[in-house]
Enzyme design. Structure first.
Site, short mmCIF file in Angstrom:
data_model
loop_
_atom_site.label_atom_id
_atom_site.label_comp_id
_atom_site.label_asym_id
_atom_site.label_seq_id
_atom_site.Cartn_x
_atom_site.Cartn_y
_atom_site.Cartn_z
N ARG A 42 22.82 22.77 31.00
CA ARG A 42 21.85 23.84 31.25
C ARG A 42 21.02 23.59 32.51
O ARG A 42 20.70 24.51 33.25
CB ARG A 42 20.92 23.96 30.03
N TRP B 23 4.86 16.90 29.66
CA TRP B 23 5.24 18.29 29.42
C TRP B 23 4.97 19.21 30.61
O TRP B 23 5.15 20.43 30.50
CB TRP B 23 4.51 18.82 28.18
N CYS C 56 14.05 19.51 20.37
CA CYS C 56 15.15 18.54 20.42
C CYS C 56 15.13 17.68 19.17
O CYS C 56 16.13 17.58 18.47
CB CYS C 56 15.03 17.68 21.67
N VAL D 261 19.55 14.73 23.03
CA VAL D 261 18.67 13.63 23.44
C VAL D 261 19.08 13.06 24.79
O VAL D 261 20.23 12.72 25.03
CB VAL D 261 18.64 12.51 22.38
#
Length: 298
Positions: free
Chosen positions: A25, A85, A179, A202
């Site tokens: 992706r 993040w 995830c 992962v």
């Protein structure tokens, strides 16, 4: 002597040797294997904070504490100097505004400007929202963590002690679908709390070491709240992969000899699962090799 860390190192070596290589992706590309398991014994106090590279365990624990608050905005994380993040909302901001702002400036604006943070710092209904405020079809909210703690205390033989974040109806609103998806718990007849964590995807170099620490911290908190002792952490992966720009770093890590895992303990008995702070966690005996730098694939 083969320490517990070799389970992780053997998996990394296996992915390097026979992983399926493909474009993913992110466009970076991965080498991956499907299906993996490790088992870490927490009963003697030792915890899986990897030693073949330095793992910054405090940000991992802070992230878990943030999940437990139910918050989904990175402002509070950044105020705790946790920057893991930032990449996803930054990419959204650049794409939607055309402004090629650098990460440090973006993060500073998130910290200092509440209105900017509200617009650009929210990740959508990610982990914390699903764990603490799962929205039912009838509009009711479900606190999966509170239910888990209550069941651990009142019905520890239950086979329904789990929570998960894969809310199909809200996946499209998330900056990143979960995830580490499902956490299931099991209490032995002698009062040990075991955890099985299923992770659908992962990043072995960067993600797995953080996930080991976060899951361990949560297991210690839950055990304390329920009057139990930590048992095993069983980690199960679906797509376990190395990004193609992490292969050299993985080889460097494999060249290092593991050392003994450190210990982690709680130095305060919190009133509830919502009352823990980073200062409640103490890690002792951590003697890692130097950190290994690698880029996050977004």
């Amino acid at each position: 002597m083969r320490t517990q860390e070799f389970q992780y190192l053997d998996l990394v070596a296996d992915v390097l040797d026979r992983g399926d290589e493909r474009i993913d992706r992110t466009g970076v590309g991965t080498r991956s294997l499907f299906g993996a398991m490790t088992r870490f014994d927490l009963s003697k106090g030792q915890v899986p904070i990897l030693t073949t590279k330095r793992v910054y365990w405090k940000p991992a624990v802070k992230e878990m504490l943030w999940f437990l608050t139910g918050d989904t905005n990175i402002q509070s994380l950044l105020r705790e100097d946790v920057r893991i993040w930032s990449d996803w909302p930054l990419a959204t901001y650049r794409r939607e505004t055309g402004e090629q702002i650098d990460q440090l400036t973006f993060e500073q604006r998130i910290v200092e400007d509440d209105a900017f943070a509200a617009r650009w710092g929210d990740l959508g209904p990610v982990y914390g929202k699903q764990w603490r405020r799962w929205l039912g079809s009838d509009g009711s909210e479900h606190d999966q963590i509170a239910t888990l703690v209550d069941t651990l205390k009142t019905n520890p033989a239950s086979r329904r002690m789990l929570f998960h974040g894969w809310n199909v109806a809200e996946l499209g609103q998330m900056a990143l679908p979960p995830c580490h998806m499902v956490y299931q718990y099991h209490v032995t007849s002698d009062g040990r709390l075991n955890c099985l964590l299923f992770q659908r995807s992962v990043d072995l170099l960067l993600g797995a070491p953080f996930n080991f620490v976060g899951a361990t911290a949560l297991q210690l908190m839950l055990a304390q709240q329920a009057g139990l002792t930590p048992g095993e952490l069983v980690w199960v992966a679906g797509d376990a992969h190395l990004y193609l720009n992490h292969l050299d770093q993985a080889r460097e890590q494999l060249s290092r000899e593991p050392r003994a895992f450190p210990t982690m303990r709680l130095i305060r008995h919190a009133d509830s699962i919502d009352d823990y702070r980073i200062g409640d966690f103490v890690v002792e005996g951590y003697d890692p090799h130097p950190a290994i730098k690698a880029d996050v694939a977004v």
